[in-house]
Design an enzyme around this catalytic site. Structure first.
Site, short mmCIF file in Angstrom:
data_model
loop_
_atom_site.label_atom_id
_atom_site.label_comp_id
_atom_site.label_asym_id
_atom_site.label_seq_id
_atom_site.Cartn_x
_atom_site.Cartn_y
_atom_site.Cartn_z
N LYS A 223 -13.45 -25.69 30.66
CA LYS A 223 -13.77 -26.42 32.03
C LYS A 223 -14.23 -26.57 33.29
O LYS A 223 -12.44 -26.42 34.24
CB LYS A 223 -14.56 -27.37 31.14
CG LYS A 223 -15.16 -27.61 29.96
CD LYS A 223 -15.47 -28.43 29.48
CE LYS A 223 -16.81 -28.64 28.33
NZ LYS A 223 -16.89 -29.93 27.31
N ARG A 262 -12.20 -28.37 20.32
CA ARG A 262 -13.22 -26.87 20.68
C ARG A 262 -12.21 -25.27 21.70
O ARG A 262 -12.39 -26.23 23.03
CB ARG A 262 -13.69 -27.21 21.11
CG ARG A 262 -15.25 -26.01 20.90
CD ARG A 262 -16.65 -26.82 20.97
NE ARG A 262 -17.34 -26.05 21.24
CZ ARG A 262 -18.10 -25.29 22.17
NH1 ARG A 262 -17.39 -25.67 23.62
NH2 ARG A 262 -19.31 -24.37 22.32
#
Ligand code: PMM
Length: 287
Positions: A223, A262
């Site tokens: 991210k 995740r």
């Protein structure tokens, strides 16, 4: 490890943080968009993730990158259903990443064992009632609005307190529809209506999120906040060079007792989770 109700027995038997491998069957996800948009290639990638050590493969058919528009439900179904079916046939535990009850229902009928909803039931009024009627675990991610507008919603006085309260409110709303809270997993939604600093504050206070009393899922992999952290004169660290930082988050999340991480790159996160588990055990905490 405290697992959610409804999780298949082989996963319940694991006494450690689980590793969820990401499989975005989309043309436009920020990190792997376009790579796996053909069903056969996506299934091969899912099998590869499983072989690398993914406990669950999380299949998504709608990009949630900031600014993304929604796709029609028929298109989302066309993307994910063949992949879910193919992976289930190969005995891979599959989670479906969707905000739509219709997609969740079709994929669970096809054998998916978990529903991962980045809107926590906020995007589709049918989702809560469907979850109440189903038996699989359900991920309630913290969400303030659709990807198209979420960067405008990243305002907080106390991000940890507000995210905790808003997750609690989603849990209460689901419980009032008849959902068994024992089936819920919470996720702070890193990068969703959050600036870099908000993500770090949430990661630094996983204990406060744990105090809500639910298994926690953490999604940091590749991210933007990791790219910002590692930026140099040429700008943010590119997507394909953020994995070591993501692995560090996996280790620290496991040491803090997270239920699952995740991730895009599974093998190194499995090692990172083993480190976090040993660290946690040595500090006297259970896995
Ligand atoms: N992040 C993305 C998509 N789905 N689901 C959960 N539960 N938590 C997340 O943090 C999350 C998610 C977006 O990231 P990707 O494009 O790398 O899949």
């Amino acid at each position: 490890m405290r697992h959610p109700e409804g999780l298949p027995a082989p996963l319940r038997a694991l006494d450690r943080t689980l590793v969820m491998g990401i499989l975005n069957v989309t043309p436009d996800s920020f990190s792997d968009g376009g790579l796996w948009s053909d069903a056969d290639r996506a299934i091969a990638r899912g099998l590869g993730l499983r072989q690398e050590g993914a406990d669950v493969v999380d299949v998504g058919g709608e990009s949630t990158r900031p600014g993304a528009d929604r796709v029609p439900v028929s298109e989302e179904l066309d993307r994910v259903l063949p992949v879910v079916t193919g992976l289930v046939a190969a005995h891979v535990p599959v989670s479906i990443d969707t905000m739509r009850a219709e997609v969740a229902a079709a994929c669970v009928d096809a054998g998916a064992c978990l529903v991962n909803d980045v809107s926590g039931g906020g995007a589709d009024p049918e989702m809560g009632p469907w979850v109440a009627s189903s038996t699989v675990p359900y991920v309630v991610m913290h969400w303030r609005g659709p990807s198209r507008v979420m960067s405008q919603l990243a305002t907080y006085d106390d991000v940890v307190g507000e995210v905790s309260a808003e997750l609690r409110a989603r849990v209460d709303a689901l419980a009032s529809l008849g959902v068994d809270p024992g089936r819920l997993i919470l996720d702070p939604g890193l990068g969703f209506a959050k600036e870099s600093d908000h993500n770090w504050q949430l990661l630094g206070r996983l204990d406060a999120l744990q105090d809500l009393g639910f298994p926690l899922l953490i999604g940091a992999s590749r991210k933007r906040f990791l790219g910002d952290l590692l930026a140099d004169d040429s700008g943010p660290r590119p997507l394909d060079a953020r994995d070591a930082a993501g692995d560090a988050v996996s280790a620290l999340a496991a040491a803090a007792g997270a239920w699952a991480v995740r991730v895009h790159e599974v093998a190194a996160s499995r090692d990172a989770v083993a480190v976090g588990r040993a660290w946690r055990a040595a500090s006297g905490e259970s896995a």
